[in-house]
Scaffold this motif. Structure first.
Motif, PDB file in Angstrom:
ATOM      1  N   VAL A   8       1.071  -1.210   0.257  1.00 13.42           N
ATOM      2  CA  VAL A   8      -0.118  -0.277  -0.038  1.00 13.42           C
ATOM      3  C   VAL A   8       0.870   0.866  -0.053  1.00 13.42           C
ATOM      4  O   VAL A   8       1.733   1.156   1.074  1.00 13.42           O
ATOM      5  CB  VAL A   8      -1.311   0.075   1.131  1.00 13.42           C
ATOM      6  CG1 VAL A   8      -1.861   1.389   1.355  1.00 13.42           C
ATOM      7  CG2 VAL A   8      -2.010  -1.381   1.127  1.00 13.42           C
ATOM      8  N   ARG A  10       1.255   5.484   0.521  1.00 14.72           N
ATOM      9  CA  ARG A  10       0.038   6.427   1.086  1.00 14.72           C
ATOM     10  C   ARG A  10       0.986   7.847   1.887  1.00 14.72           C
ATOM     11  O   ARG A  10       2.009   7.355   1.865  1.00 14.72           O
ATOM     12  CB  ARG A  10      -0.339   5.626   2.521  1.00 14.72           C
ATOM     13  CG  ARG A  10       0.250   5.013   3.675  1.00 14.72           C
ATOM     14  CD  ARG A  10      -0.297   5.137   4.587  1.00 14.72           C
ATOM     15  NE  ARG A  10       0.592   4.301   5.887  1.00 14.72           N
ATOM     16  CZ  ARG A  10       1.142   4.953   6.675  1.00 14.72           C
ATOM     17  NH1 ARG A  10       1.846   6.379   6.025  1.00 14.72           N
ATOM     18  NH2 ARG A  10       2.393   4.843   7.680  1.00 14.72           N
ATOM     19  N   GLU A  11       0.839   8.430   1.727  1.00 11.10           N
ATOM     20  CA  GLU A  11       1.310   9.742   2.728  1.00 11.10           C
ATOM     21  C   GLU A  11       2.355   9.343   3.716  1.00 11.10           C
ATOM     22  O   GLU A  11       1.662   9.107   4.416  1.00 11.10           O
ATOM     23  CB  GLU A  11       0.119  10.912   2.340  1.00 11.10           C
ATOM     24  CG  GLU A  11       1.217  12.351   3.114  1.00 11.10           C
ATOM     25  CD  GLU A  11      -0.145  13.334   3.544  1.00 11.10           C
ATOM     26  OE1 GLU A  11       0.451  14.349   4.092  1.00 11.10           O
ATOM     27  OE2 GLU A  11      -1.144  13.102   4.083  1.00 11.10           O
ATOM     28  N   ARG A  13       3.632  10.108   7.013  1.00  6.64           N
ATOM     29  CA  ARG A  13       3.186  10.862   8.102  1.00  6.64           C
ATOM     30  C   ARG A  13       4.421  11.053   9.386  1.00  6.64           C
ATOM     31  O   ARG A  13       5.636  10.067   9.382  1.00  6.64           O
ATOM     32  CB  ARG A  13       1.965  10.373   8.755  1.00  6.64           C
ATOM     33  CG  ARG A  13       1.179  10.548   8.443  1.00  6.64           C
ATOM     34  CD  ARG A  13       0.610  12.015   7.418  1.00  6.64           C
ATOM     35  NE  ARG A  13       0.366  12.685   8.492  1.00  6.64           N
ATOM     36  CZ  ARG A  13      -0.889  12.988   8.581  1.00  6.64           C
ATOM     37  NH1 ARG A  13      -2.184  12.330   8.558  1.00  6.64           N
ATOM     38  NH2 ARG A  13      -0.777  14.197   9.375  1.00  6.64           N
ATOM     39  N   LEU A  55       5.988   9.476  -0.102  1.00  3.64           N
ATOM     40  CA  LEU A  55       5.098   8.333   0.019  1.00  3.64           C
ATOM     41  C   LEU A  55       5.825   7.537   0.759  1.00  3.64           C
ATOM     42  O   LEU A  55       6.869   7.401   0.592  1.00  3.64           O
ATOM     43  CB  LEU A  55       4.568   7.722  -0.857  1.00  3.64           C
ATOM     44  CG  LEU A  55       4.073   9.197  -2.162  1.00  3.64           C
ATOM     45  CD1 LEU A  55       4.283   8.389  -3.292  1.00  3.64           C
ATOM     46  CD2 LEU A  55       2.502   9.187  -1.164  1.00  3.64           C
ATOM     47  N   GLU A  58       3.492   0.203   2.520  1.00  6.09           N
ATOM     48  CA  GLU A  58       3.884  -0.346   3.104  1.00  6.09           C
ATOM     49  C   GLU A  58       3.265  -2.258   2.978  1.00  6.09           C
ATOM     50  O   GLU A  58       2.234  -1.759   2.366  1.00  6.09           O
ATOM     51  CB  GLU A  58       2.794  -0.700   4.299  1.00  6.09           C
ATOM     52  CG  GLU A  58       3.204   0.875   5.145  1.00  6.09           C
ATOM     53  CD  GLU A  58       1.774   1.172   5.885  1.00  6.09           C
ATOM     54  OE1 GLU A  58       2.218   1.470   7.369  1.00  6.09           O
ATOM     55  OE2 GLU A  58       1.130   1.803   5.655  1.00  6.09           O
ATOM     56  N   GLU A  99       4.552   7.768  -8.368  1.00  3.68           N
ATOM     57  CA  GLU A  99       3.880   8.761  -7.567  1.00  3.68           C
ATOM     58  C   GLU A  99       4.270   9.786  -7.333  1.00  3.68           C
ATOM     59  O   GLU A  99       3.636  11.458  -7.696  1.00  3.68           O
ATOM     60  CB  GLU A  99       3.404   8.315  -6.516  1.00  3.68           C
ATOM     61  CG  GLU A  99       2.240   6.787  -6.357  1.00  3.68           C
ATOM     62  CD  GLU A  99       0.708   6.623  -7.390  1.00  3.68           C
ATOM     63  OE1 GLU A  99      -0.007   8.461  -6.790  1.00  3.68           O
ATOM     64  OE2 GLU A  99       0.517   7.057  -8.378  1.00  3.68           O
TER      65      GLU A  99
END
Length: 176
Positions: A8, A10-11, A13, A55, A58, A99
């Motif tokens: 996955v 994702r942003e 953080r 990004l 995971e 991305e």
């Protein structure tokens, strides 16, 4: 479904930084980024004035890759792309780069730049598959170790002509 496709994206953080640092230090032991560098980059990645996109990839609870891009005006710079060794050759690096290029487009950048270690042929081949062209070198860019960087550019404007025909980047030796 390939191994890469089960990841996955994702942003990134702030709570990812410690796990990202583990991978960063494993892959780049001599010139790993610091915690503060990641914090600084993420500080510019949110809100209406955001100029960065970071990004993570995971697989379950494990971070197996990460990447980031910074924009300034019409130019984007790939800051980092890293994939854990057991995911090399799975296409995950290409997914992350895709991305980042989407983010550069969203930032309305006309060109994307990056530096790559001259001895990292695997990464150079990835960038070339995406249309990046070598435009010069930065001597002793990676420290310690005094390893040169290959500077690569992707021009995203369809009418801009050859990326190698544009003006040199400051601090870069151009070899036409």
């Amino acid at each position: 479904m390939t191994e890469s496709e089960t990841c996955v994206l994702r942003e990134m953080r702030w709570w990812d930084i410690d796990r990202v640092l583990e991978l960063e230090r494993a892959l780049f032991p001599d010139d790993a980024w610091s915690r503060g560098m990641f914090w600084s980059e993420l500080a510019h990645a949110r809100g209406p004035e955001a100029s960065r996109k970071y990004l993570v990839a995971e697989e379950g609870e494990r971070i197996v890759g990460y990447a980031g891009v910074a924009s300034s005006g019409e130019q984007a710079d790939i800051q980092t792309i890293a994939v854990t060794r057991d995911y090399w050759g799975t296409g995950l690096g290409g997914r992350l780069l895709t991305e980042l290029l989407r983010a550069a487009t969203a930032f309305e950048c006309a060109e994307v730049m990056l530096e790559c270690r001259v001895d990292n042929i695997r990464a150079q081949k990835l960038y070339e598959r995406f249309g990046f062209e070598a435009i010069g070198f930065r001597r002793g860019y990676y420290q310690p170790g005094n390893v040169d960087a290959l500077v690569m550019r992707l021009t995203t404007k369809p009418d801009s002509g050859s990326a190698a025909g544009s003006a040199p980047v400051q601090g870069t030796q151009i070899n036409d």
